[in-house]
Design a protein around this motif. Sequence first.
Motif, PDB file in Angstrom:
ATOM      1  N   LEU A  53       0.793  -1.149   0.047  1.00 25.18           N
ATOM      2  CA  LEU A  53       0.119   0.008  -0.024  1.00 25.18           C
ATOM      3  C   LEU A  53       0.734   1.238  -0.096  1.00 25.18           C
ATOM      4  CD1 LEU A  53      -3.083   0.638   0.290  1.00 25.18           C
ATOM      5  CD2 LEU A  53      -2.796   0.944   2.719  1.00 25.18           C
ATOM      6  N   ARG A  55       3.759   1.586  -1.011  1.00 25.75           N
ATOM      7  CA  ARG A  55       4.350   1.661  -2.380  1.00 25.75           C
ATOM      8  C   ARG A  55       3.621   2.387  -3.405  1.00 25.75           C
ATOM      9  NH1 ARG A  55       6.694  -3.089  -6.023  1.00 25.75           N
ATOM     10  NH2 ARG A  55       4.453  -3.584  -6.010  1.00 25.75           N
ATOM     11  N   ARG A  56       2.115   2.540  -3.261  1.00 26.72           N
ATOM     12  CA  ARG A  56       1.477   2.904  -4.235  1.00 26.72           C
ATOM     13  C   ARG A  56       1.622   4.589  -4.450  1.00 26.72           C
ATOM     14  NH1 ARG A  56      -3.346   0.331  -6.518  1.00 26.72           N
ATOM     15  NH2 ARG A  56      -2.392  -1.760  -6.871  1.00 26.72           N
ATOM     16  N   GLY A  57       2.142   5.111  -3.516  1.00 32.00           N
ATOM     17  CA  GLY A  57       2.416   6.559  -3.545  1.00 32.00           C
ATOM     18  C   GLY A  57       2.438   7.346  -2.483  1.00 32.00           C
TER      19      GLY A  57
END
Lengths: 232, 226
Positions: A53, A55-57
């Motif tokens: 999660l 890593r998603r931004g």
Amino acid sequence: MAEQNCLVTNDWICGEYLRSRSQELADATVQHIWITVASVLIGLVVAFPLALLARRGRYFAGPVLGLTTVLYTVPSLAMFSLLLPLFGLSAALVVTGLVLYSLTILVRNILAGLEAVPQEAKEAAEGMGYGPGRLLWEVELPLALPALMAGLRIATVSTVALTTVGSLVGKGGLGNLIEDALPSFFKAQVLTASVLCVLLAVAADLLLLGLQRLLTPWTRTAGPAVAKTEAG
Amino acid sequence: MGVVEDAWTWLTTGANWSGDGGAAHRLGEHLYVSGVALAVACAIALPLALYLGHIGRGGALAVNISNVGRAIPVFAVLALFMMTPLRNSGYLPTIIALVLFAVPPLLTNAYVGMREVDRSVLEAARGMGMSGGQVFVRVELPLAYPMIMTGLRSAAVQVVATASIAAMVGLGGLGRIITAGFNTYDTAQVFAGAVLVALLALVVEGVLVALDRLLSPLRRRAVRTP
């Protein structure tokens, strides 16, 4: 007779203590091990999706990393006490507290491992028609494994040590023996339990190091991997 | 939840704060042992780490000491101290234990910070004719500053946490509110004590983050040369 005297004279090292209380020591060690293993495994299962999660931004990374850092700042005594109304005096309380602590180290290390995967490797896999799931399991995860294992080792060693604080609610493995020995100043019991605790941490660390070597044979050809220690 | 309300009542009752075992006294004890221990740990660890980092030796020591620190349970060390005559020396056993656990993060982070200073920057500084001392003060120290502060932060958090565990072996500090609550089956008091300990740790962390920003040598330079 001479050996029994060490219990009477309250020596630090006492063979008779080891003999007469071997069952008690074994039970405490077993409790210590299963609490540690359960905490680290659950921690890993929770940390993995959190790292994905994050890593998603930035919108996800900020809250995830911020929350786990705040959890890590809360002292263990307070953490276990804050969970008391939810879990009562149970092993679940200790395991939950330890899981929350392990998250900080595990999420950070998994994230660092995934972000260090070379872009070319990902592009090559995508070019070969790998979907996101297969890319994660067959390319990214193996390449992130050394960082993940380094985090797992740190988390496990810390958890072994922190489990002793669980004696606050009577579920602290070897910590229970230390707690029980305090009122009577029973030196042999405190020392034996403390030494066993450190030995447990060292054994767990070596076991995970062995597992890491086994899982990542390719790192051996490039010389011994230097375990990067978590600075935070 | 009833417990939260009861804990709030506990925290807002003046009688719980006053007196010898009151929250105010326990907070004072906690801050005193934490402050002394952190100062002593800094005095031991920082000069050593900065010196070792400057001459580039002792890397194995710096890394291993933090691994060893992690493996040793705080509770076990405090309990061992209570088995010795140290138990009669007031705050001393707590302070020694706190120092032992504050040294590893300070030492490791300061050392790594010094070693991670870009080699080419150091060579440039020497090429400009800076002496070893000048390189240390003007180049290495400012560049290692973020890591030194990271170490100070984790040491401070560690110290505050360790000081609360001292209560488990009967020594002073805020943790005593929690252990006393356990002894009398007073969940509200346990919860209230836990909130206090957690808040203290978060405040200490927050203060150090602010201090870090305020004192950063790179920030000052940025302000000076607009």
